[in-house]
Design an enzyme around this catalytic site. Structure first.
Site, PDB file in Angstrom:
ATOM      1  N   ARG A 199       0.950  -1.199   0.013  1.00  0.00           N
ATOM      2  CA  ARG A 199      -0.174   0.029   0.013  1.00  0.00           C
ATOM      3  C   ARG A 199       0.864   1.410   0.060  1.00  0.00           C
ATOM      4  NH1 ARG A 199      -4.993   1.788   4.148  1.00  0.00           N
ATOM      5  NH2 ARG A 199      -3.431   1.410   5.630  1.00  0.00           N
ATOM      6  N   ASP A 497      -5.025   1.304  12.890  1.00  0.00           N
ATOM      7  CA  ASP A 497      -3.994   2.106  12.662  1.00  0.00           C
ATOM      8  C   ASP A 497      -4.513   3.504  12.791  1.00  0.00           C
ATOM      9  OD1 ASP A 497      -5.653   2.492  10.534  1.00  0.00           O
ATOM     10  OD2 ASP A 497      -4.660   1.234   9.320  1.00  0.00           O
TER      11      ASP A 497
END
Length: 628
Positions: A199, A497
Protein backbone atom coordinates in the site's frame (compact mmCIF):
# COMPACT_ATOMS: atom_id res chain seq x y z
CA UNK A 1 7.71 16.16 -19.70
CA UNK A 2 11.23 17.17 -18.79
CA UNK A 3 13.06 15.55 -15.90
CA UNK A 4 13.42 17.46 -12.65
CA UNK A 5 16.31 17.15 -10.24
CA UNK A 6 15.65 14.96 -7.21
CA UNK A 7 17.10 16.09 -3.87
CA UNK A 8 17.41 13.46 -1.11
CA UNK A 9 18.06 14.75 2.39
CA UNK A 10 20.83 14.07 4.89
CA UNK A 11 23.02 11.67 2.87
CA UNK A 12 20.20 9.12 2.79
CA UNK A 13 20.99 8.41 -0.86
CA UNK A 14 24.25 6.89 0.36
CA UNK A 15 22.91 5.32 3.57
CA UNK A 16 20.09 3.66 1.64
CA UNK A 17 21.94 3.02 -1.60
CA UNK A 18 20.24 -0.39 -1.78
CA UNK A 19 16.86 1.39 -1.84
CA UNK A 20 17.81 4.48 -3.85
CA UNK A 21 19.51 2.47 -6.58
CA UNK A 22 20.59 3.96 -9.90
CA UNK A 23 17.52 2.41 -11.53
CA UNK A 24 15.25 3.87 -8.83
CA UNK A 25 16.77 7.35 -9.13
CA UNK A 26 16.30 7.30 -12.90
CA UNK A 27 12.68 6.23 -12.48
CA UNK A 28 12.06 8.94 -9.87
CA UNK A 29 13.46 11.50 -12.27
CA UNK A 30 11.20 10.21 -15.01
CA UNK A 31 8.07 10.46 -12.84
CA UNK A 32 9.00 13.71 -11.07
CA UNK A 33 7.15 15.93 -13.59
CA UNK A 34 3.89 14.33 -12.40
CA UNK A 35 4.48 16.00 -9.02
CA UNK A 36 2.91 19.20 -10.33
CA UNK A 37 -0.22 17.30 -11.41
CA UNK A 38 -0.54 15.74 -7.97
CA UNK A 39 -0.34 19.17 -6.32
CA UNK A 40 -2.91 20.58 -8.72
CA UNK A 41 -5.43 17.82 -8.04
CA UNK A 42 -4.97 18.21 -4.29
CA UNK A 43 -5.69 21.95 -4.64
CA UNK A 44 -8.82 21.09 -6.61
CA UNK A 45 -9.81 18.60 -3.89
CA UNK A 46 -9.59 21.25 -1.16
CA UNK A 47 -11.36 23.84 -3.31
CA UNK A 48 -14.20 21.39 -3.94
CA UNK A 49 -14.47 20.73 -0.20
CA UNK A 50 -14.59 24.45 0.58
CA UNK A 51 -17.18 25.24 -2.10
CA UNK A 52 -19.48 22.48 -0.90
CA UNK A 53 -19.28 23.80 2.64
CA UNK A 54 -19.93 27.37 1.54
CA UNK A 55 -22.87 26.40 -0.66
CA UNK A 56 -24.27 23.68 1.58
CA UNK A 57 -24.05 21.23 -1.31
CA UNK A 58 -23.86 17.48 -0.88
CA UNK A 59 -21.77 15.20 -3.09
CA UNK A 60 -23.67 13.91 -6.12
CA UNK A 61 -23.17 11.60 -9.08
CA UNK A 62 -21.39 12.75 -12.23
CA UNK A 63 -23.37 13.82 -15.30
CA UNK A 64 -23.64 10.65 -17.42
CA UNK A 65 -23.37 12.61 -20.68
CA UNK A 66 -19.96 14.09 -19.84
CA UNK A 67 -16.48 12.60 -19.98
CA UNK A 68 -14.81 11.53 -16.75
CA UNK A 69 -12.61 14.54 -15.89
CA UNK A 70 -9.08 14.06 -17.20
CA UNK A 71 -10.05 11.21 -19.52
CA UNK A 72 -11.76 10.50 -22.85
CA UNK A 73 -14.09 7.92 -21.28
CA UNK A 74 -17.75 8.87 -21.16
CA UNK A 75 -19.36 8.52 -17.73
CA UNK A 76 -22.23 6.50 -19.16
CA UNK A 77 -19.81 4.08 -20.85
CA UNK A 78 -18.00 3.53 -17.56
CA UNK A 79 -21.26 2.77 -15.77
CA UNK A 80 -22.30 0.32 -18.47
CA UNK A 81 -18.95 -1.51 -18.30
CA UNK A 82 -17.97 -0.32 -21.76
CA UNK A 83 -14.22 -0.23 -21.02
CA UNK A 84 -11.27 -2.60 -21.03
CA UNK A 85 -10.61 -4.02 -17.58
CA UNK A 86 -8.23 -6.60 -16.18
CA UNK A 87 -8.21 -10.37 -16.08
CA UNK A 88 -7.56 -11.33 -12.45
CA UNK A 89 -4.14 -13.06 -12.26
CA UNK A 90 -3.89 -16.53 -10.74
CA UNK A 91 -2.26 -15.44 -7.47
CA UNK A 92 -5.13 -13.01 -6.78
CA UNK A 93 -7.96 -15.39 -7.69
CA UNK A 94 -8.08 -16.66 -4.09
CA UNK A 95 -7.58 -14.03 -1.44
CA UNK A 96 -9.71 -15.34 1.41
CA UNK A 97 -7.59 -13.60 4.03
CA UNK A 98 -5.28 -10.67 3.50
CA UNK A 99 -3.19 -9.56 6.45
CA UNK A 100 -2.20 -5.95 6.81
CA UNK A 101 0.64 -4.24 8.61
CA UNK A 102 4.02 -2.60 8.13
CA UNK A 103 7.23 -4.37 7.18
CA UNK A 104 9.34 -2.41 9.68
CA UNK A 105 9.53 -1.38 13.34
CA UNK A 106 10.52 2.03 14.72
CA UNK A 107 14.16 2.53 15.74
CA UNK A 108 14.91 -1.20 15.46
CA UNK A 109 18.00 -2.97 14.07
CA UNK A 110 17.48 -4.84 10.81
CA UNK A 111 17.11 -8.35 12.25
CA UNK A 112 14.41 -7.14 14.63
CA UNK A 113 12.66 -4.86 12.15
CA UNK A 114 12.44 -7.44 9.35
CA UNK A 115 10.68 -9.91 11.65
CA UNK A 116 7.46 -8.11 10.69
CA UNK A 117 7.84 -9.39 7.13
CA UNK A 118 8.63 -12.92 8.32
CA UNK A 119 5.49 -13.07 10.49
CA UNK A 120 3.43 -11.89 7.52
CA UNK A 121 4.79 -14.33 4.96
CA UNK A 122 4.62 -17.29 7.34
CA UNK A 123 1.12 -16.46 8.58
CA UNK A 124 -0.81 -18.54 6.05
CA UNK A 125 -2.61 -15.45 4.74
CA UNK A 126 -3.47 -15.61 1.05
CA UNK A 127 -2.08 -12.12 0.65
CA UNK A 128 -0.36 -9.57 2.84
CA UNK A 129 -0.70 -5.85 2.34
CA UNK A 130 2.58 -4.41 3.53
CA UNK A 131 1.61 -0.92 4.52
CA UNK A 132 3.49 2.22 3.59
CA UNK A 133 0.68 4.45 4.77
CA UNK A 134 -1.74 4.38 7.74
CA UNK A 135 -0.08 1.51 9.65
CA UNK A 136 3.54 2.46 8.98
CA UNK A 137 5.25 4.86 11.37
CA UNK A 138 7.00 7.75 9.65
CA UNK A 139 9.54 8.74 12.32
CA UNK A 140 13.20 8.96 11.27
CA UNK A 141 13.66 6.69 8.21
CA UNK A 142 10.86 4.15 8.73
CA UNK A 143 9.48 4.51 5.20
CA UNK A 144 12.91 3.57 3.83
CA UNK A 145 13.38 0.76 6.35
CA UNK A 146 10.04 -0.61 5.15
CA UNK A 147 11.20 -0.54 1.53
CA UNK A 148 14.55 -2.13 2.44
CA UNK A 149 12.96 -4.95 4.44
CA UNK A 150 10.51 -5.76 1.67
CA UNK A 151 13.27 -5.84 -0.92
CA UNK A 152 15.41 -8.15 1.23
CA UNK A 153 12.47 -10.50 1.78
CA UNK A 154 11.26 -10.54 -1.82
CA UNK A 155 14.80 -11.21 -3.03
CA UNK A 156 15.27 -14.03 -0.47
CA UNK A 157 18.32 -12.49 1.19
CA UNK A 158 20.27 -14.59 3.75
CA UNK A 159 19.47 -12.20 6.60
CA UNK A 160 15.75 -12.53 5.94
CA UNK A 161 15.84 -16.32 5.59
CA UNK A 162 17.76 -16.64 8.86
CA UNK A 163 15.18 -14.51 10.67
CA UNK A 164 12.28 -16.37 9.02
CA UNK A 165 13.53 -19.74 10.25
CA UNK A 166 13.61 -18.51 13.85
CA UNK A 167 10.24 -16.78 13.55
CA UNK A 168 8.65 -19.96 12.17
CA UNK A 169 9.61 -21.82 15.32
CA UNK A 170 8.08 -19.14 17.53
CA UNK A 171 4.88 -19.04 15.49
CA UNK A 172 4.56 -22.81 15.68
CA UNK A 173 5.00 -22.73 19.44
CA UNK A 174 2.10 -20.27 19.71
CA UNK A 175 -0.15 -22.14 17.27
CA UNK A 176 0.49 -25.44 19.06
CA UNK A 177 -0.63 -23.87 22.33
CA UNK A 178 -3.66 -22.13 20.77
CA UNK A 179 -4.81 -24.61 18.09
CA UNK A 180 -3.20 -27.79 19.38
CA UNK A 181 -1.09 -28.16 16.24
CA UNK A 182 1.76 -26.50 14.39
CA UNK A 183 0.63 -24.55 11.34
CA UNK A 184 3.97 -24.25 9.52
CA UNK A 185 5.22 -27.59 8.21
CA UNK A 186 7.89 -26.29 5.81
CA UNK A 187 8.85 -22.70 6.47
CA UNK A 188 10.76 -22.25 3.21
CA UNK A 189 7.85 -23.28 1.00
CA UNK A 190 5.43 -21.36 3.25
CA UNK A 191 7.26 -18.12 2.38
CA UNK A 192 6.06 -18.49 -1.21
CA UNK A 193 2.38 -19.02 -0.33
CA UNK A 194 1.38 -15.43 0.42
CA UNK A 195 0.90 -12.87 -2.37
CA UNK A 196 2.95 -9.76 -1.63
CA UNK A 197 0.97 -6.51 -1.88
CA UNK A 198 2.11 -2.98 -1.07
CA UNK A 199 0.00 0.00 0.00
CA UNK A 200 1.50 3.25 -1.17
CA UNK A 201 0.82 6.53 0.58
CA UNK A 202 -2.01 8.63 -0.81
CA UNK A 203 -1.84 11.59 -3.18
CA UNK A 204 -2.53 13.91 -0.23
CA UNK A 205 0.82 13.19 1.49
CA UNK A 206 4.37 14.35 0.78
CA UNK A 207 7.52 12.29 1.16
CA UNK A 208 9.75 13.15 4.11
CA UNK A 209 13.06 12.44 2.38
CA UNK A 210 12.73 13.79 -1.17
CA UNK A 211 12.36 17.30 -2.55
CA UNK A 212 12.69 18.72 -6.02
CA UNK A 213 15.36 21.28 -6.83
CA UNK A 214 13.96 24.65 -5.82
CA UNK A 215 12.46 23.33 -2.57
CA UNK A 216 9.17 21.90 -3.85
CA UNK A 217 7.93 19.03 -1.69
CA UNK A 218 7.58 15.68 -3.42
CA UNK A 219 4.56 13.40 -3.59
CA UNK A 220 4.77 10.40 -1.24
CA UNK A 221 2.57 8.47 -3.68
CA UNK A 222 5.12 8.85 -6.49
CA UNK A 223 7.98 7.95 -4.15
CA UNK A 224 6.31 4.81 -2.79
CA UNK A 225 5.13 3.59 -6.19
CA UNK A 226 8.54 4.06 -7.75
CA UNK A 227 10.64 2.56 -4.96
CA UNK A 228 8.53 -0.55 -4.44
CA UNK A 229 7.88 -1.45 -8.07
CA UNK A 230 11.35 -0.61 -9.39
CA UNK A 231 13.16 -2.49 -6.63
CA UNK A 232 11.00 -5.61 -6.74
CA UNK A 233 9.27 -6.18 -10.09
CA UNK A 234 11.97 -8.48 -11.49
CA UNK A 235 12.16 -10.71 -8.42
CA UNK A 236 8.36 -10.91 -8.15
CA UNK A 237 7.88 -11.76 -11.81
CA UNK A 238 10.74 -14.28 -11.79
CA UNK A 239 8.94 -16.04 -8.92
CA UNK A 240 5.70 -16.10 -10.91
CA UNK A 241 4.11 -13.47 -8.68
CA UNK A 242 2.06 -10.44 -9.65
CA UNK A 243 3.17 -6.89 -8.88
CA UNK A 244 0.26 -5.65 -6.75
CA UNK A 245 -0.53 -2.35 -5.03
CA UNK A 246 -3.29 -0.99 -2.85
CA UNK A 247 -4.16 2.64 -3.65
CA UNK A 248 -5.57 4.64 -0.71
CA UNK A 249 -7.60 7.81 -0.15
CA UNK A 250 -8.79 8.26 -3.76
CA UNK A 251 -11.74 10.65 -3.85
CA UNK A 252 -12.56 10.88 -7.56
CA UNK A 253 -12.13 9.10 -10.88
CA UNK A 254 -9.98 12.03 -11.96
CA UNK A 255 -7.54 11.20 -9.14
CA UNK A 256 -7.66 7.51 -10.07
CA UNK A 257 -6.85 8.55 -13.64
CA UNK A 258 -3.73 10.31 -12.42
CA UNK A 259 -2.70 7.13 -10.58
CA UNK A 260 -3.24 5.24 -13.83
CA UNK A 261 -0.98 7.61 -15.76
CA UNK A 262 1.68 7.35 -13.06
CA UNK A 263 1.65 3.55 -13.14
CA UNK A 264 1.59 3.46 -16.94
CA UNK A 265 4.53 5.88 -17.14
CA UNK A 266 6.53 3.72 -14.72
CA UNK A 267 5.69 0.56 -16.67
CA UNK A 268 6.83 2.22 -19.90
CA UNK A 269 10.01 3.49 -18.22
CA UNK A 270 10.82 -0.04 -16.98
CA UNK A 271 9.90 -1.68 -20.26
CA UNK A 272 6.91 -3.53 -18.83
CA UNK A 273 3.65 -4.30 -20.63
CA UNK A 274 0.83 -1.91 -19.73
CA UNK A 275 -1.26 -3.62 -17.07
CA UNK A 276 1.64 -5.51 -15.49
CA UNK A 277 1.08 -3.67 -12.22
CA UNK A 278 -2.26 -4.60 -10.66
CA UNK A 279 -4.10 -2.41 -8.15
CA UNK A 280 -6.79 -2.73 -5.56
CA UNK A 281 -8.47 0.52 -4.56
CA UNK A 282 -9.45 1.13 -0.96
CA UNK A 283 -12.88 2.77 -0.99
CA UNK A 284 -12.12 5.09 1.92
CA UNK A 285 -13.77 8.28 0.72
CA UNK A 286 -17.47 9.11 0.38
CA UNK A 287 -17.00 10.83 -2.96
CA UNK A 288 -15.40 7.71 -4.44
CA UNK A 289 -18.58 5.76 -3.70
CA UNK A 290 -20.39 8.06 -6.14
CA UNK A 291 -17.85 7.18 -8.88
CA UNK A 292 -17.06 3.49 -8.46
CA UNK A 293 -17.53 2.41 -12.07
CA UNK A 294 -15.76 5.53 -13.29
CA UNK A 295 -12.74 4.67 -11.09
CA UNK A 296 -12.73 1.12 -12.45
CA UNK A 297 -12.84 2.42 -16.00
CA UNK A 298 -9.95 4.90 -15.75
CA UNK A 299 -7.70 2.34 -14.03
CA UNK A 300 -8.51 -0.09 -16.82
CA UNK A 301 -6.14 -3.04 -17.14
CA UNK A 302 -4.53 -2.22 -13.78
CA UNK A 303 -7.68 -2.56 -11.64
CA UNK A 304 -8.44 -5.86 -9.85
CA UNK A 305 -10.69 -4.97 -6.93
CA UNK A 306 -12.11 -2.82 -4.18
CA UNK A 307 -11.73 -3.01 -0.42
CA UNK A 308 -14.37 -1.77 2.01
CA UNK A 309 -12.86 -0.43 5.22
CA UNK A 310 -14.50 1.25 8.16
CA UNK A 311 -12.54 4.00 9.91
CA UNK A 312 -11.30 6.07 6.96
CA UNK A 313 -14.68 5.88 5.30
CA UNK A 314 -16.57 7.09 8.38
CA UNK A 315 -14.08 9.94 8.67
CA UNK A 316 -14.65 10.95 5.05
CA UNK A 317 -18.43 11.02 5.52
CA UNK A 318 -18.04 13.14 8.64
CA UNK A 319 -15.65 15.51 6.89
CA UNK A 320 -17.72 15.82 3.72
CA UNK A 321 -20.74 16.86 5.82
CA UNK A 322 -18.92 18.99 8.38
CA UNK A 323 -20.97 21.99 7.19
CA UNK A 324 -24.33 20.23 7.71
CA UNK A 325 -25.60 21.02 11.20
CA UNK A 326 -28.12 18.18 11.02
CA UNK A 327 -25.53 15.48 10.30
CA UNK A 328 -24.17 14.22 13.63
CA UNK A 329 -22.75 10.73 14.05
CA UNK A 330 -23.59 8.57 17.09
CA UNK A 331 -21.08 6.67 19.25
CA UNK A 332 -18.41 5.08 17.07
CA UNK A 333 -19.33 1.64 18.42
CA UNK A 334 -22.73 1.96 16.71
CA UNK A 335 -21.33 2.62 13.23
CA UNK A 336 -20.68 -0.90 12.04
CA UNK A 337 -20.91 -2.14 8.45
CA UNK A 338 -24.68 -2.70 8.80
CA UNK A 339 -25.36 0.86 9.97
CA UNK A 340 -27.18 3.31 7.68
CA UNK A 341 -24.72 4.89 5.30
CA UNK A 342 -22.17 2.10 5.83
CA UNK A 343 -24.63 -0.56 4.69
CA UNK A 344 -25.37 1.38 1.50
CA UNK A 345 -21.68 2.02 0.84
CA UNK A 346 -20.85 -1.69 1.07
CA UNK A 347 -23.79 -2.55 -1.17
CA UNK A 348 -22.63 -0.16 -3.91
CA UNK A 349 -19.13 -1.64 -3.85
CA UNK A 350 -20.37 -5.21 -4.30
CA UNK A 351 -22.62 -4.13 -7.16
CA UNK A 352 -19.75 -2.27 -8.83
CA UNK A 353 -17.29 -5.20 -8.81
CA UNK A 354 -19.99 -7.52 -10.15
CA UNK A 355 -20.72 -5.33 -13.16
CA UNK A 356 -18.84 -6.89 -16.09
CA UNK A 357 -16.50 -4.90 -18.31
CA UNK A 358 -16.42 -5.06 -22.11
CA UNK A 359 -14.70 -8.47 -22.05
CA UNK A 360 -17.03 -9.86 -19.37
CA UNK A 361 -14.45 -9.55 -16.58
CA UNK A 362 -15.56 -8.94 -13.00
CA UNK A 363 -13.46 -7.57 -10.13
CA UNK A 364 -12.80 -8.62 -6.54
CA UNK A 365 -14.38 -7.32 -3.35
CA UNK A 366 -12.15 -7.63 -0.29
CA UNK A 367 -14.03 -7.14 2.96
CA UNK A 368 -13.05 -4.96 5.89
CA UNK A 369 -10.62 -5.16 8.77
CA UNK A 370 -10.83 -7.52 11.74
CA UNK A 371 -9.03 -5.63 14.52
CA UNK A 372 -9.34 -8.23 17.28
CA UNK A 373 -6.27 -10.20 18.36
CA UNK A 374 -6.43 -13.30 20.58
CA UNK A 375 -4.61 -11.85 23.57
CA UNK A 376 -6.49 -11.50 26.87
CA UNK A 377 -8.49 -13.59 29.29
CA UNK A 378 -10.02 -16.85 28.12
CA UNK A 379 -13.49 -15.33 28.32
CA UNK A 380 -12.41 -12.17 26.53
CA UNK A 381 -10.69 -14.06 23.73
CA UNK A 382 -13.63 -16.44 23.27
CA UNK A 383 -16.15 -13.61 23.12
CA UNK A 384 -14.05 -11.53 20.71
CA UNK A 385 -13.26 -14.44 18.42
CA UNK A 386 -16.96 -15.27 18.21
CA UNK A 387 -17.61 -11.68 17.11
CA UNK A 388 -14.77 -11.88 14.58
CA UNK A 389 -16.14 -15.07 13.06
CA UNK A 390 -19.66 -13.66 12.97
CA UNK A 391 -18.41 -10.57 11.15
CA UNK A 392 -16.44 -12.63 8.65
CA UNK A 393 -19.43 -14.90 8.07
CA UNK A 394 -21.66 -11.91 7.35
CA UNK A 395 -19.21 -10.51 4.77
CA UNK A 396 -18.85 -13.90 3.09
CA UNK A 397 -22.63 -14.24 2.82
CA UNK A 398 -22.90 -10.70 1.44
CA UNK A 399 -20.53 -11.53 -1.40
CA UNK A 400 -17.01 -10.61 -0.28
CA UNK A 401 -14.23 -12.76 -1.72
CA UNK A 402 -12.22 -12.38 1.48
CA UNK A 403 -11.37 -9.96 4.27
CA UNK A 404 -8.51 -8.31 6.14
CA UNK A 405 -6.97 -9.13 9.50
CA UNK A 406 -4.62 -6.88 11.42
CA UNK A 407 -2.49 -9.56 13.07
CA UNK A 408 -0.95 -12.85 11.94
CA UNK A 409 -2.54 -14.71 14.84
CA UNK A 410 -5.98 -14.08 13.32
CA UNK A 411 -5.30 -15.70 9.93
CA UNK A 412 -6.06 -19.32 10.84
CA UNK A 413 -8.94 -18.24 13.06
CA UNK A 414 -10.86 -16.40 10.34
CA UNK A 415 -9.72 -18.10 7.11
CA UNK A 416 -11.89 -21.22 7.65
CA UNK A 417 -15.01 -19.09 7.09
CA UNK A 418 -14.11 -18.99 3.37
CA UNK A 419 -12.25 -22.29 3.36
CA UNK A 420 -15.41 -24.18 4.29
CA UNK A 421 -17.25 -22.69 1.32
CA UNK A 422 -14.31 -23.61 -0.89
CA UNK A 423 -14.92 -21.23 -3.80
CA UNK A 424 -11.82 -19.16 -4.64
CA UNK A 425 -13.88 -15.97 -4.97
CA UNK A 426 -17.40 -14.65 -5.47
CA UNK A 427 -16.87 -12.69 -8.67
CA UNK A 428 -19.94 -12.61 -10.88
CA UNK A 429 -22.53 -13.06 -8.13
CA UNK A 430 -25.79 -11.51 -9.24
CA UNK A 431 -26.80 -8.26 -7.57
CA UNK A 432 -29.12 -5.49 -8.78
CA UNK A 433 -27.41 -2.99 -11.09
CA UNK A 434 -26.09 0.23 -9.62
CA UNK A 435 -28.57 3.07 -9.42
CA UNK A 436 -27.85 6.79 -9.67
CA UNK A 437 -31.06 8.31 -8.30
CA UNK A 438 -31.50 10.94 -5.57
CA UNK A 439 -32.56 8.08 -3.29
CA UNK A 440 -29.28 6.26 -3.98
CA UNK A 441 -27.35 9.44 -3.11
CA UNK A 442 -29.35 9.96 0.09
CA UNK A 443 -28.64 6.40 1.20
CA UNK A 444 -24.91 7.09 1.19
CA UNK A 445 -25.33 9.66 3.99
CA UNK A 446 -28.15 7.91 5.84
CA UNK A 447 -28.08 8.37 9.61
CA UNK A 448 -29.99 5.99 11.88
CA UNK A 449 -30.94 6.39 15.52
CA UNK A 450 -28.17 5.24 17.85
CA UNK A 451 -26.75 6.27 21.26
CA UNK A 452 -24.60 9.33 21.80
CA UNK A 453 -23.21 9.04 25.32
CA UNK A 454 -20.57 10.36 27.70
CA UNK A 455 -19.04 6.88 27.77
CA UNK A 456 -18.86 7.12 23.97
CA UNK A 457 -17.17 10.52 24.21
CA UNK A 458 -14.62 9.19 26.70
CA UNK A 459 -13.79 6.31 24.36
CA UNK A 460 -13.40 8.70 21.43
CA UNK A 461 -11.06 10.93 23.42
CA UNK A 462 -9.00 8.18 25.01
CA UNK A 463 -8.34 6.31 21.80
CA UNK A 464 -7.78 9.51 19.81
CA UNK A 465 -5.14 10.65 22.31
CA UNK A 466 -3.45 7.25 22.34
CA UNK A 467 -3.24 7.04 18.56
CA UNK A 468 -1.74 10.49 18.38
CA UNK A 469 0.82 9.40 20.96
CA UNK A 470 1.53 6.11 19.15
CA UNK A 471 2.03 8.03 15.91
CA UNK A 472 4.66 10.22 17.53
CA UNK A 473 6.42 7.09 18.80
CA UNK A 474 6.55 5.61 15.30
CA UNK A 475 3.79 3.07 15.90
CA UNK A 476 0.98 4.02 13.56
CA UNK A 477 -0.40 0.52 14.04
CA UNK A 478 -0.90 -0.27 17.71
CA UNK A 479 -3.02 -2.47 19.96
CA UNK A 480 -5.06 -0.08 22.12
CA UNK A 481 -8.28 0.26 24.08
CA UNK A 482 -9.92 3.05 26.13
CA UNK A 483 -8.16 3.83 29.41
CA UNK A 484 -11.12 2.74 31.53
CA UNK A 485 -10.48 -0.83 30.36
CA UNK A 486 -6.76 -0.93 31.12
CA UNK A 487 -6.17 -3.95 33.33
CA UNK A 488 -9.43 -5.61 32.27
CA UNK A 489 -8.35 -8.64 30.25
CA UNK A 490 -11.95 -9.42 29.32
CA UNK A 491 -11.85 -6.34 27.03
CA UNK A 492 -9.31 -7.04 24.31
CA UNK A 493 -6.90 -4.59 22.75
CA UNK A 494 -7.82 -3.81 19.14
CA UNK A 495 -5.07 -3.75 16.53
CA UNK A 496 -5.82 -0.70 14.44
CA UNK A 497 -4.05 2.11 12.63
CA UNK A 498 -4.00 5.86 12.30
CA UNK A 499 -7.41 6.07 10.64
CA UNK A 500 -9.17 5.18 13.89
CA UNK A 501 -7.71 8.31 15.48
CA UNK A 502 -8.90 10.43 12.55
CA UNK A 503 -12.54 9.42 12.86
CA UNK A 504 -12.69 9.69 16.63
CA UNK A 505 -11.64 13.32 16.54
CA UNK A 506 -13.95 14.03 13.58
CA UNK A 507 -16.90 12.79 15.61
CA UNK A 508 -15.86 14.84 18.64
CA UNK A 509 -15.58 17.90 16.36
CA UNK A 510 -19.15 17.22 15.16
CA UNK A 511 -20.49 16.83 18.67
CA UNK A 512 -18.95 20.10 19.83
CA UNK A 513 -19.61 22.36 16.84
CA UNK A 514 -23.04 20.99 15.95
CA UNK A 515 -24.25 20.94 19.57
CA UNK A 516 -24.88 17.20 19.73
CA UNK A 517 -27.50 16.04 22.21
CA UNK A 518 -26.49 13.33 24.68
CA UNK A 519 -29.03 10.49 24.63
CA UNK A 520 -28.46 8.83 28.03
CA UNK A 521 -27.96 9.88 31.64
CA UNK A 522 -24.40 9.61 32.92
CA UNK A 523 -24.31 9.54 36.75
CA UNK A 524 -20.50 9.84 36.89
CA UNK A 525 -20.40 13.21 35.13
CA UNK A 526 -23.88 14.40 36.04
CA UNK A 527 -24.79 14.84 32.37
CA UNK A 528 -28.41 14.00 31.61
CA UNK A 529 -30.17 12.77 28.50
CA UNK A 530 -31.07 15.85 26.45
CA UNK A 531 -28.00 17.85 27.53
CA UNK A 532 -25.84 19.39 24.81
CA UNK A 533 -22.17 18.48 24.32
CA UNK A 534 -20.50 21.77 25.26
CA UNK A 535 -16.99 23.20 25.17
CA UNK A 536 -16.82 23.00 28.97
CA UNK A 537 -17.80 19.34 28.88
CA UNK A 538 -15.21 18.57 26.20
CA UNK A 539 -12.45 20.30 28.18
CA UNK A 540 -13.41 18.45 31.35
CA UNK A 541 -13.43 15.06 29.64
CA UNK A 542 -10.13 15.83 27.91
CA UNK A 543 -8.50 16.62 31.28
CA UNK A 544 -9.86 13.47 32.87
CA UNK A 545 -8.97 11.09 30.01
CA UNK A 546 -5.52 12.61 29.66
CA UNK A 547 -4.86 12.17 33.38
CA UNK A 548 -5.80 8.50 33.09
CA UNK A 549 -3.14 8.08 30.42
CA UNK A 550 -0.53 9.88 32.51
CA UNK A 551 -1.30 7.54 35.39
CA UNK A 552 -1.39 4.38 33.27
CA UNK A 553 1.27 1.68 33.52
CA UNK A 554 4.13 1.52 31.05
CA UNK A 555 2.40 -1.47 29.43
CA UNK A 556 -0.48 0.73 28.26
CA UNK A 557 1.24 4.10 27.85
CA UNK A 558 5.02 4.09 27.55
CA UNK A 559 6.46 6.12 30.41
CA UNK A 560 8.93 7.78 28.05
CA UNK A 561 6.03 9.19 26.02
CA UNK A 562 4.36 10.93 28.95
CA UNK A 563 6.74 13.90 28.79
CA UNK A 564 7.39 13.81 25.02
CA UNK A 565 4.80 12.72 22.48
CA UNK A 566 1.71 12.42 24.71
CA UNK A 567 1.59 16.13 25.65
CA UNK A 568 1.96 17.03 21.97
CA UNK A 569 -0.84 14.61 21.08
CA UNK A 570 -2.98 16.40 23.67
CA UNK A 571 -2.19 19.80 22.14
CA UNK A 572 -3.19 18.52 18.72
CA UNK A 573 -6.44 16.98 19.96
CA UNK A 574 -7.31 20.22 21.75
CA UNK A 575 -6.74 22.39 18.66
CA UNK A 576 -8.31 19.96 16.18
CA UNK A 577 -11.56 19.54 18.12
CA UNK A 578 -11.99 23.14 19.31
CA UNK A 579 -11.12 25.12 16.18
CA UNK A 580 -14.21 26.23 14.25
CA UNK A 581 -12.36 25.53 10.99
CA UNK A 582 -12.58 21.78 10.37
CA UNK A 583 -9.00 20.68 9.66
CA UNK A 584 -9.01 18.20 6.72
CA UNK A 585 -6.66 15.64 8.29
CA UNK A 586 -5.73 14.99 11.92
CA UNK A 587 -2.63 13.30 10.53
CA UNK A 588 -1.41 16.64 9.11
CA UNK A 589 -0.80 18.05 12.60
CA UNK A 590 0.98 14.86 13.61
CA UNK A 591 3.13 14.77 10.48
CA UNK A 592 4.53 18.25 11.02
CA UNK A 593 5.55 17.22 14.54
CA UNK A 594 7.30 13.94 13.71
CA UNK A 595 10.62 13.62 15.55
CA UNK A 596 9.77 16.73 17.57
CA UNK A 597 9.43 16.32 21.33
CA UNK A 598 9.47 20.00 22.28
CA UNK A 599 6.03 21.19 23.32
CA UNK A 600 6.71 24.86 22.55
CA UNK A 601 7.93 23.96 19.08
CA UNK A 602 4.83 21.82 18.61
CA UNK A 603 2.59 24.73 19.59
CA UNK A 604 4.40 26.93 17.09
CA UNK A 605 3.99 24.39 14.28
CA UNK A 606 0.32 23.79 15.03
CA UNK A 607 -0.38 27.54 14.94
CA UNK A 608 1.56 27.83 11.68
CA UNK A 609 -0.54 25.07 10.09
CA UNK A 610 -3.88 26.51 11.22
CA UNK A 611 -2.92 30.04 10.11
CA UNK A 612 -1.73 28.77 6.72
CA UNK A 613 -4.92 26.74 6.20
CA UNK A 614 -7.19 29.69 7.02
CA UNK A 615 -5.26 32.25 4.97
CA UNK A 616 -4.48 30.18 1.87
CA UNK A 617 -6.92 27.25 1.98
CA UNK A 618 -3.90 24.93 1.68
CA UNK A 619 -2.42 22.31 3.99
CA UNK A 620 1.21 22.09 5.09
CA UNK A 621 2.41 18.67 3.96
CA UNK A 622 6.17 19.10 3.62
CA UNK A 623 8.74 17.85 6.14
CA UNK A 624 9.52 20.98 8.16
CA UNK A 625 12.87 19.47 9.20
CA UNK A 626 14.08 18.74 5.66
CA UNK A 627 17.74 19.60 5.13
CA UNK A 628 19.47 18.90 1.84
Amino acid sequence: MSKEEIIIRDQLKETYADVYTKEVLEALGGLAPFNQEVKKLMEIRLRRRKERAQNGKRIDFLNPETNIPGSNIKVQDARAGNFEGAVIPSDLQRQWIQGTGPGAKPNAPLESSIRNVAYALLSGADGWMFDGEDALGQVTTMSLDNQRNLKLAIHGSPVFLSVAERVAGQMNAWSKAFFGEEKITDWRSQLGFTTKIFRARGLHLDDRHIELAGGNSFSAAIADLTLYVTNNYRALMDAGSSVVLYLPKIQTAEEAGLWNRLITALEEHLGLAIGTVKVYVLVEQLEATFQLMEIRAVLGKHFVGYNTGRWDYINSVSDALSWDQEFINPNIESIGMTYGYMRNYEDRVRRAVNTPDRQGNYALWQGGMEPNIPVGSDAGVQSSMEKALAGAGREQREGASGKWVAHWKMVHIVRPVWERVGEPNQMGRKFPPLGYSPEDAAGLVLLEEAPRTIRGARNLLSVGLQYGNAFGQGMQAAALKPADFFGNDDVLYLMEDMATGEIRLSILWEWLHKKAVITENDPESGVKAGDVFTLELFERLLREEYDKLLNASDKDVHDSSKTTTLPIARQIVDVYVKDSTKIPWFIDLLNINLNNYNQKEAEKRIKLYVKHLKETGQRITANLDFSA
